[in-house]
Design an enzyme around this catalytic site. Sequence first.
Site, PDB file in Angstrom:
ATOM      1  N   GLU A 217       0.904  -1.172  -0.121  1.00 17.71           N
ATOM      2  CA  GLU A 217      -0.142   0.139   0.068  1.00 17.71           C
ATOM      3  C   GLU A 217       1.007   1.171  -0.048  1.00 17.71           C
ATOM      4  OE1 GLU A 217      -3.362   0.445   0.075  1.00 17.71           O
ATOM      5  OE2 GLU A 217      -3.654  -2.093  -0.048  1.00 17.71           O
ATOM      6  N   CYS A 251      -2.036   9.516   2.382  1.00 19.40           N
ATOM      7  CA  CYS A 251      -1.473   9.003   1.108  1.00 19.40           C
ATOM      8  C   CYS A 251      -2.465   9.199   0.053  1.00 19.40           C
ATOM      9  CB  CYS A 251      -1.582   7.339   1.348  1.00 19.40           C
ATOM     10  SG  CYS A 251      -3.309   6.877   1.829  1.00 19.40           S
TER      11      CYS A 251
HETATM   12  P1  NAD Z   1       8.255   4.760   5.030  1.00 17.51           P
HETATM   13  O1  NAD Z   1       8.327   3.887   3.971  1.00 17.51           O
HETATM   14  O2  NAD Z   1       9.451   5.462   5.445  1.00 17.51           O
HETATM   15  O3  NAD Z   1       7.978   3.583   6.440  1.00 17.51           O
HETATM   16  C1  NAD Z   1       7.013   2.781   6.377  1.00 17.51           C
HETATM   17  C2  NAD Z   1       7.337   1.611   7.534  1.00 17.51           C
HETATM   18  O4  NAD Z   1       8.678   1.075   6.875  1.00 17.51           O
HETATM   19  C3  NAD Z   1       7.863   2.157   8.706  1.00 17.51           C
HETATM   20  O5  NAD Z   1       7.185   1.344   9.898  1.00 17.51           O
HETATM   21  C4  NAD Z   1       9.486   1.983   8.737  1.00 17.51           C
HETATM   22  O6  NAD Z   1      10.013   1.598  10.014  1.00 17.51           O
HETATM   23  C5  NAD Z   1       9.632   0.900   7.966  1.00 17.51           C
HETATM   24  N1  NAD Z   1      11.063   1.047   7.139  1.00 17.51           N
HETATM   25  C6  NAD Z   1      11.624   2.284   6.936  1.00 17.51           C
HETATM   26  N2  NAD Z   1      12.689   2.025   6.077  1.00 17.51           N
HETATM   27  C7  NAD Z   1      12.946   0.651   5.947  1.00 17.51           C
HETATM   28  C8  NAD Z   1      13.878  -0.201   5.239  1.00 17.51           C
HETATM   29  N3  NAD Z   1      14.934   0.215   4.684  1.00 17.51           N
HETATM   30  N4  NAD Z   1      13.588  -1.645   5.514  1.00 17.51           N
HETATM   31  C9  NAD Z   1      12.200  -1.863   6.234  1.00 17.51           C
HETATM   32  N5  NAD Z   1      11.495  -1.221   6.673  1.00 17.51           N
HETATM   33  C10 NAD Z   1      11.635   0.087   6.546  1.00 17.51           C
HETATM   34  O7  NAD Z   1       7.007   5.628   4.916  1.00 17.51           O
HETATM   35  P2  NAD Z   1       6.256   6.643   5.693  1.00 17.51           P
HETATM   36  O8  NAD Z   1       7.000   7.852   5.797  1.00 17.51           O
HETATM   37  O9  NAD Z   1       6.027   5.993   7.266  1.00 17.51           O
HETATM   38  O10 NAD Z   1       4.866   6.846   5.170  1.00 17.51           O
HETATM   39  C11 NAD Z   1       4.698   7.805   4.272  1.00 17.51           C
HETATM   40  C12 NAD Z   1       4.484   7.064   2.914  1.00 17.51           C
HETATM   41  O11 NAD Z   1       3.549   6.043   3.152  1.00 17.51           O
HETATM   42  C13 NAD Z   1       3.806   8.013   1.687  1.00 17.51           C
HETATM   43  O12 NAD Z   1       4.737   7.602   0.612  1.00 17.51           O
HETATM   44  C14 NAD Z   1       2.364   7.642   1.585  1.00 17.51           C
HETATM   45  O13 NAD Z   1       1.747   7.840   0.562  1.00 17.51           O
HETATM   46  C15 NAD Z   1       2.331   6.223   2.086  1.00 17.51           C
HETATM   47  N6  NAD Z   1       1.207   5.898   2.635  1.00 17.51           N
HETATM   48  C16 NAD Z   1       0.387   4.828   1.766  1.00 17.51           C
HETATM   49  C17 NAD Z   1      -0.896   4.491   2.481  1.00 17.51           C
HETATM   50  C18 NAD Z   1      -1.921   3.604   1.606  1.00 17.51           C
HETATM   51  O14 NAD Z   1      -2.586   3.128   2.122  1.00 17.51           O
HETATM   52  N7  NAD Z   1      -1.624   3.344   0.310  1.00 17.51           N
HETATM   53  C19 NAD Z   1      -1.180   4.944   3.607  1.00 17.51           C
HETATM   54  C20 NAD Z   1      -0.412   6.080   4.401  1.00 17.51           C
HETATM   55  C21 NAD Z   1       0.884   6.113   3.689  1.00 17.51           C
END
Ligand code: NAD
Length: 465
Positions: A217, A251
């Site tokens: 997602e 998002c």
């Molecule tokens: P992110 O990808 O930075 O982090 C998400 C999760 O991944 C966190 O729990 C983090 O600890 C983990 N993570 C970070 N780096 C990692 C790595 N190298 N390896 C494994 N895990 C890792 O995202 P964010 O900044 O928390 O959220 C923002 C993004 O999420 C935006 O792009 C937004 O559009 C998207 N988003 C999508 C939805 C949806 O339903 N499609 C909903 C909310 C947010």
Amino acid sequence: MSFATPPSDSSPLSQLVRQQRAFFNSQGTKAISFRIQQLKQLKRVIIEHQDAILEAAKADLGRPAFEAYFEIATITEINGAIRQVKQWAKPQRVKSSIDQFPSTAWIQPEPLGVVLIIGPWNYPFQLIMSPLVGAIAAGNCAILKPSEYAPHTSSVLARLIPLAFDPSYIALVEGDVTVSQALLQEKFDHIFFTGSPKVGRLVMEAAAQYLTPVTLELGGKSPCIVEPDSHLGYAAKRIAWGKLINAGQSCIAPDYLLVHHHIKSQFIELLKESIHTFYGSTPHTSPDYGRIVSQSHLHRLSQYLGQGRVIVGGEFDPDTRYFAPTLMDEIGWDDPIMEEEIFGPILPILGYDELKTAIAQINLRPKPLALYFFSSDRQKQSLVVSSTSSGGVCINDTVIHIAVNQLPFGGVGESGMGAYHGKASFDCFSHFKSVLKRSFWLDLNWRYAPYTTQKVQQIKQIVTR
Ligand code: NAD
């Protein structure tokens, strides 16, 4: 629970996964009555601790209470699952052909096993809980990893989950990226990830080592088109609301606006009015306007201000993580603000002359998570729906399509893969097993060797009919 060391066979994480696998293999999660009981338990714990959840959303993101309730809206998903899981889990009888006579055939949903759910920080409670509802309804064990960037919500979740569940069934693991990475070294039966496309790629890479299926997602730039035949007053309110809830950190927030040239200046005035009506002339004093999650994200957003022309807002304060509702004009398609997901309260506004050129521009870019179209003309509405590709479309409003649980929610292309909500959540965490049952009362010889000429003729007739 907190895990700092990378996993080995004896690491606490590996032990946790093994414990859950043993519980799953005991068949303990499969009875529908068990699933319903666990969903009720989850609902009870959320309701009992709603104040703590709202306070955490306030501390993490400056959420006004009204918007903080979006986190708890998972309860509608729980209610739907409690009501319908029995129906969803029923085997579906299908017709088998005369060639398999006598037989019966059906599709039997079965849980996948032990699943991993990784959440982001922007709706940090809801985006862990909502997939969890599907995982439980489908009969799985789950390990949950909330985002470290919403630490207050993470610790509320860490308190609540053990109140509802035994860790050998559902467990929550707090921690930073190293914990996520350690979890991804384990073998799961499904990984459900919500976050950025950049990390989504890493998750998919890690999943590939065990051929673990993933739901991603992700985000992206969701366009919003406004035609002159819209109700412009309503359109402005609905767009300003969708963009500015959670200070633009949604998002599916409209990322950028495409407005027909004929109404562009009029529409900008209406947007200004809406922002003023919502938050007054000093939004930083409004109790109804959220804050940016961290100073680094605030800094990232401030870099966009150098492009185009700020027509409203543009003020920010690193100490309080305030970033004003901001409208920007004179933006070009090649500016950096049009390349990355903005994920903040900045709305670039571009003009267009013909709807088909707006559509063509959208189609040149990665497929967005949501697409918004404002127009009263049915033909134009059909044209936009049929000639663009996005996770979802919402006509004449923004964001609220996510609340229709009967609509699967998910991305396409770079905005993600897989979908959930309502029945789609159950499907996401299920395998649909095909079963064919034969009986012993008849055994026709036509398929067995020796393959006589007559048998070859028969098979020819069957496969070419
Ligand atoms: P992110 O990808 O930075 O982090 C998400 C999760 O991944 C966190 O729990 C983090 O600890 C983990 N993570 C970070 N780096 C990692 C790595 N190298 N390896 C494994 N895990 C890792 O995202 P964010 O900044 O928390 O959220 C923002 C993004 O999420 C935006 O792009 C937004 O559009 C998207 N988003 C999508 C939805 C949806 O339903 N499609 C909903 C909310 C947010």
